[in-house]
Design an enzyme around this catalytic site. Structure first.
Site, PDB file in Angstrom:
ATOM      1  CB  CYS A  52     -66.731  89.255  12.668  1.00  0.00           C
ATOM      2  SG  CYS A  52     -65.534  89.542  11.332  1.00  0.00           S
ATOM      3  CG  HIS A  56     -67.372  84.661  11.667  1.00  0.00           C
ATOM      4  ND1 HIS A  56     -68.545  85.299  11.329  1.00  0.00           N
ATOM      5  CD2 HIS A  56     -66.375  85.432  11.173  1.00  0.00           C
ATOM      6  CE1 HIS A  56     -68.271  86.395  10.642  1.00  0.00           C
ATOM      7  NE2 HIS A  56     -66.952  86.504  10.542  1.00  0.00           N
ATOM      8  CD  GLU A  81     -70.881  83.092  13.054  1.00  0.00           C
ATOM      9  OE1 GLU A  81     -70.713  83.820  12.057  1.00  0.00           O
ATOM     10  OE2 GLU A  81     -70.361  83.332  14.167  1.00  0.00           O
TER      11      GLU A  81
END
Length: 530
Positions: free
Chosen positions: A378, A504, A506
């Protein structure tokens, strides 16, 4: 109507309710049940989106764009589900909804009160979020005794009265160990349960959080004073990894207790995949060192999902990733600090605002120049573009307009749809977007597919007018947003492993399903050591 398990906390905050809730969910999932989880946060904020990471930790983003408490990340990872914005309920949402209904005249001239109007709104939201699942876990945030909790405890009490045996109450509380005498002190927990009972809730079970395994006399004392049978008292003591907690609670009989108490189907639990993951996590064959460069490193919870995603990838590769936290504000003051840090890979982390950003840019430069495997996420991707523009393309003073509105080379600028936004909360580019992967790129080899869906949380993006020059200098765009032409992934083919994402990755990582960019980073780190 599904079964409900309400989880409350006592003695102190940050006692580990979120991990206990996620572990209970895993225990039920191992029995083939569909499980959902809801986090209640009593603060007046409508959501976590505008809160400082130092105060609240990571903002977890759901697929539908909810900015939620980080515990939803625990739930998703343990349960292997995708939750929605409905799974995080705040006082702000509840009161806003009640006031809006009052203004529309929906209460038909009634005097609007905490009971029943606010508690009915809480119950409505809980039941709405629970639809379609066998069991819904509801974690009531905060500590019993907090006045902000009272409407939620009352709503839970009412649901318990209305639904009877379809509701279970579990209380999680800390029992300290007095090191001078080696004695567990149960009095704080006793007072916590007494306070909960004062609000009309008698816990059906207690999960004791402690530093070490609880002894039998302490269990007996808790049972006596909390009015809970000894066989309904469980112990979540400190372990090497949070992913072991479901296994130790299962061994103590929590799963069988819940099956009996909620009259659930009795099935043999299957933990084979989970146990294999925990074993690899705890006893890896290899080790790599990963530099984590960001501005909130004093509070690792600000990057919780990234930390867990790295661990998931490590377990898949039989690798222990040792994290080295690099404070970008310190690097900004003294760039030579990076020369003293020995790392096998570098992640430049997400963030907002100007503080420490020059240090993050220096971390990107260090990884690029020294051929250290690199991943930017990001804000980390945006700063990787800034670094490339400055130091490879030669555009001195290149920057993001977020950081320098007067930059002569705005290689990162505000997304067009953000230009008319005049509110802060819930107004970023949020949630899932589909991304097309360019064939023949590193991203293509990592994902092995042409289209992916990933979660977003940003306002700024790569300025497309600079792409021809950036591409001519060697930067490759390997992922594009599918609905509009926006840069999603960049990479440097001249580097052993240099990739950055606007999204993102994750947030979609799971213990047994690590995300490709984290796997690729650790593989490259291993290769660099050999």
């Amino acid at each position: 109507m599904p079964k409900f398990i309400f989880v409350t906390g006592g003695v102190m905050s940050s006692v580990g309710k979120g991990v206990v809730v996620a572990s209970i969910g895993r225990i039920l999932r191992a029995r083939g049940l569909s499980v959902n989880a809801v986090k209640i946060d009593p603060y007046i904020n409508v959501d976590a989106g505008t809160m400082n990471p130092y105060a609240h930790g990571e903002v977890f983003v759901t697929y539908d764009g909810g900015e939620t408490d980080l515990d939803l990340g625990h739930y998703e990872r343990f349960l292997d589900v995708e939750l929605s914005r409905r799974n995080n309920i705040t006082s702000g949402q509840v009161y806003l909804s009640v006031i809006e209904k009052e203004r529309r005249g929906e209460y038909l001239g009634q005097t609007v009160q905490l009971i029943p109007h606010v508690t009915d709104e809480i119950k409505r939201r809980i039941v709405e979020a629970a639809g379609g699942f066998d069991v819904t876990l509801v974690e009531i945030g905060g500590t019993v005794g907090d006045y902000e909790q009272l409407p939620f405890l009352e709503a839970a009490r009412q649901l318990g009265l209305e639904l009877g045996e379809d509701v279970v109450f579990i209380h999680v509380a800390w029992v300290p160990l007095l090191k001078i005498t080696g004695e567990f002190k149960t009095k704080p927990l006793q007072h916590s349960v007494a306070e909960l009972r004062r609000y009309g809730i008698q816990p059906d079970a207690i999960v004791v959080r402690s530093e070490k395994p609880l002894d039998a006399p302490s269990v007996k004392k808790i049972a006596l004073f909390a009015n809970v049978p000894q066989w309904a008292i469980f112990n979540s003591y400190d372990v090497d990894t949070i992913y072991r907690v479901p296994l130790i609670l299962e061994q103590q009989g929590l799963g069988d207790f819940l099956v009996r108490r909620l009259r659930l189907p009795s099935r043999t639990p299957d933990y084979r995949e989970w146990e294999e993951f925990v074993t690899k996590l705890s006893s890896p064959r290899y080790k790599v060192t990963v530099g984590m460069c960001g501005k909130y490193v004093e509070l690792p919870d600000a990057y919780l999902s990234i930390v867990e995603a790295v661990r998931h990838a490590g377990a898949a590769l039989d690798v222990k990733p040792e994290l080295v936290w690099i404070n970008s504000a310190e690097v900004e003051k003294n760039p030579d600090l990076l020369d003293k840090v020995s790392i096998d890979a570098m992640i430049v982390l997400p963030g907002f605002g100007k503080r420490g950003t020059e240090g993050m840019i220096e971390c990107v430069r260090h990884a690029r120049v020294h051929k250290i495997p690199f991943l930017g996420i990001c804000f980390g991707m945006q700063l990787a573009v800034v670094e490339f523009a400055r130091n490879v393309l030669g555009l001195k003073g290149a920057n993001s307009t977020e950081l320098d509105p007067e930059t002569p080379y705005p290689v990162i600028h505000l997304a067009p749809e953000q230009r008319e936004v005049d509110v802060m909360g819930g107004s970023m580019i949020l949630g899932n977007r589909e991304i097309e992967i360019v064939p023949g790129t590193l991203a293509s080899s990592l994902y092995g597919t042409s289209v992916i869906a990933e979660r977003h949380r940003h306002r700024y993006e790569v300025n497309l007018s600079y792409l021809p020059k950036l591409a001519e200098a060697g930067l490759v765009v390997s992922g594009w947003r599918r609905d509009v032409k926006r840069v999603e992934i960049i990479e440097l083919p001249s580097h052993s492993y240099f990739i950055a994402t606007q999204f993102h990755p994750e947030f979609k990582s799971r213990p047994t399903k690590p995300r490709p960019v984290f796997l690729g980073l650790l593989k490259a780190a291993l290769a660099s050591r050999s």
